[in-house]
Design a protein around this motif. Structure first.
Motif, mmCIF file in Angstrom:
data_model
loop_
_atom_site.group_PDB
_atom_site.id
_atom_site.type_symbol
_atom_site.label_atom_id
_atom_site.label_comp_id
_atom_site.label_asym_id
_atom_site.label_seq_id
_atom_site.Cartn_x
_atom_site.Cartn_y
_atom_site.Cartn_z
ATOM 1 N N LEU A 209 0.839 -1.213 0.000
ATOM 2 C CA LEU A 209 0.000 0.000 0.000
ATOM 3 C C LEU A 209 0.867 1.254 0.000
ATOM 4 O O LEU A 209 0.524 2.242 -0.664
ATOM 5 N N GLY A 210 1.971 1.208 0.721
ATOM 6 C CA GLY A 210 2.894 2.347 0.722
ATOM 7 C C GLY A 210 3.440 2.614 -0.676
ATOM 8 O O GLY A 210 3.542 3.768 -1.107
ATOM 9 N N ARG A 211 3.779 1.539 -1.380
ATOM 10 C CA ARG A 211 4.261 1.702 -2.758
ATOM 11 C C ARG A 211 3.150 2.256 -3.652
ATOM 12 O O ARG A 211 3.391 3.134 -4.494
ATOM 13 N N ASP A 212 1.934 1.760 -3.476
ATOM 14 C CA ASP A 212 0.799 2.271 -4.250
ATOM 15 C C ASP A 212 0.599 3.761 -3.987
ATOM 16 O O ASP A 212 0.399 4.545 -4.924
ATOM 17 N N PHE A 213 0.637 4.133 -2.714
ATOM 18 C CA PHE A 213 0.437 5.532 -2.352
ATOM 19 C C PHE A 213 1.529 6.404 -2.970
ATOM 20 O O PHE A 213 1.239 7.455 -3.559
ATOM 21 N N ASP A 214 2.770 5.956 -2.862
ATOM 22 C CA ASP A 214 3.880 6.716 -3.454
ATOM 23 C C ASP A 214 3.710 6.842 -4.961
ATOM 24 O O ASP A 214 4.010 7.885 -5.545
ATOM 25 N N GLY A 215 3.215 5.779 -5.602
ATOM 26 C CA GLY A 215 2.976 5.827 -7.048
ATOM 27 C C GLY A 215 1.898 6.830 -7.420
ATOM 28 O O GLY A 215 2.029 7.555 -8.412
ATOM 29 N N ASP B 40 -5.798 19.677 -10.904
ATOM 30 C CA ASP B 40 -6.688 20.570 -10.171
ATOM 31 C C ASP B 40 -7.903 19.728 -9.812
ATOM 32 O O ASP B 40 -8.793 19.515 -10.630
ATOM 33 N N ASP B 41 -7.910 19.190 -8.575
ATOM 34 C CA ASP B 41 -8.973 18.274 -8.159
ATOM 35 C C ASP B 41 -10.367 18.852 -8.354
ATOM 36 O O ASP B 41 -11.317 18.135 -8.603
ATOM 37 N N GLU B 42 -10.479 20.162 -8.254
ATOM 38 C CA GLU B 42 -11.798 20.778 -8.328
ATOM 39 C C GLU B 42 -12.337 20.840 -9.755
ATOM 40 O O GLU B 42 -13.522 20.676 -9.986
ATOM 41 N N HIS B 43 -11.437 21.054 -10.728
ATOM 42 C CA HIS B 43 -11.898 21.262 -12.102
ATOM 43 C C HIS B 43 -11.538 20.133 -13.063
ATOM 44 O O HIS B 43 -12.103 20.041 -14.133
ATOM 45 N N ASP B 44 -10.609 19.313 -12.711
ATOM 46 C CA ASP B 44 -10.183 18.215 -13.563
ATOM 47 C C ASP B 44 -11.078 17.004 -13.305
ATOM 48 O O ASP B 44 -11.208 16.558 -12.177
ATOM 49 N N GLU C 130 -8.755 7.945 -4.739
ATOM 50 C CA GLU C 130 -7.826 6.818 -4.730
ATOM 51 C C GLU C 130 -6.737 7.031 -3.673
ATOM 52 O O GLU C 130 -6.413 6.113 -2.914
ATOM 53 N N ARG C 131 -6.214 8.218 -3.603
ATOM 54 C CA ARG C 131 -5.174 8.546 -2.610
ATOM 55 C C ARG C 131 -5.735 8.395 -1.192
ATOM 56 O O ARG C 131 -5.111 7.792 -0.325
ATOM 57 N N ALA C 132 -6.932 8.916 -0.953
ATOM 58 C CA ALA C 132 -7.559 8.827 0.371
ATOM 59 C C ALA C 132 -7.882 7.374 0.716
ATOM 60 O O ALA C 132 -7.720 6.956 1.867
ATOM 61 N N HIS C 133 -8.325 6.617 -0.264
ATOM 62 C CA HIS C 133 -8.657 5.211 -0.037
ATOM 63 C C HIS C 133 -7.416 4.420 0.379
ATOM 64 O O HIS C 133 -7.450 3.663 1.359
ATOM 65 N N VAL C 134 -6.318 4.602 -0.342
ATOM 66 C CA VAL C 134 -5.082 3.890 -0.015
ATOM 67 C C VAL C 134 -4.566 4.341 1.352
ATOM 68 O O VAL C 134 -4.108 3.522 2.150
ATOM 69 N N ALA C 135 -4.671 5.624 1.651
ATOM 70 C CA ALA C 135 -4.239 6.121 2.963
ATOM 71 C C ALA C 135 -5.057 5.488 4.083
ATOM 72 O O ALA C 135 -4.523 5.119 5.138
ATOM 73 N N ALA C 136 -6.355 5.329 3.867
ATOM 74 C CA ALA C 136 -7.217 4.698 4.871
ATOM 75 C C ALA C 136 -6.848 3.224 5.057
ATOM 76 O O ALA C 136 -6.821 2.719 6.187
ATOM 77 N N LEU C 137 -6.548 2.531 3.964
ATOM 78 C CA LEU C 137 -6.128 1.133 4.054
ATOM 79 C C LEU C 137 -4.794 1.015 4.792
ATOM 80 O O LEU C 137 -4.588 0.080 5.581
#
Length: 137
Positions: free
Chosen positions: A38-44, A55-59, A68-75
């Motif tokens: 999971l650490g490798r996934d998060f770094d990727g 731009d998370d708001e407009h993209d 995806e980032r939040a999900h991996v961080a939670a795992l």
């Protein structure tokens, strides 16, 4: 609390103690491997986002990347919590309190401990506590 479960000595003997230790160690090794992956996934994910101006708001892809980032961080956080649970299980094993329900004080069935080596309650007590969050199997 004593040695009600018998995982230290007495009726189950040293073989049960070593089997419990081996189950906890195997679960711990698997959890460490999962946390590393999971650490490798998060770094990727972070590295991929660093290459483009997201731009998370407009993209349209930004929201899914953030999810995806939040999900991996939670795992990853859950894996760390599980490692702490396993460490506490090892401590209980050393104190000869492993396998004793923290709710009612009765012996946790060996079948439950085979599936969930870090279990701290019997099934009846786990079901009766609505605030208890389920952990990994």
């Amino acid at each position: 609390m004593g040695n009600a479960s018998g995982y230290g000595h007495d009726e189950h003997g040293p073989a049960a103690f070593e089997a419990a230790r081996a189950r906890i160690a195997a679960d711990r090794a698997g959890t460490l491997a999962r946390a590393a992956a999971l650490g490798r996934d998060f770094d990727g994910i972070v590295a991929a986002n660093a290459l483009v101006a997201v731009d998370d708001e407009h993209d349209p892809e930004g929201a899914s990347t953030a999810f995806e980032r939040a999900h991996v961080a939670a795992l990853m956080a859950r894996a760390r919590e599980h490692l702490e649970e396993l460490d506490r299980a090892l401590e209980r094993l050393e104190r000869h309190e492993y396998g004793q329900c923290e709710g009612c004080g009765k012996t946790i069935p060996p079948e439950r401990l085979e599936i969930r080596p870090a279990a701290t309650t019997c099934i009846r007590c786990a079901r009766s506590d609505p605030h208890r969050l389920p952990g990994p199997a």
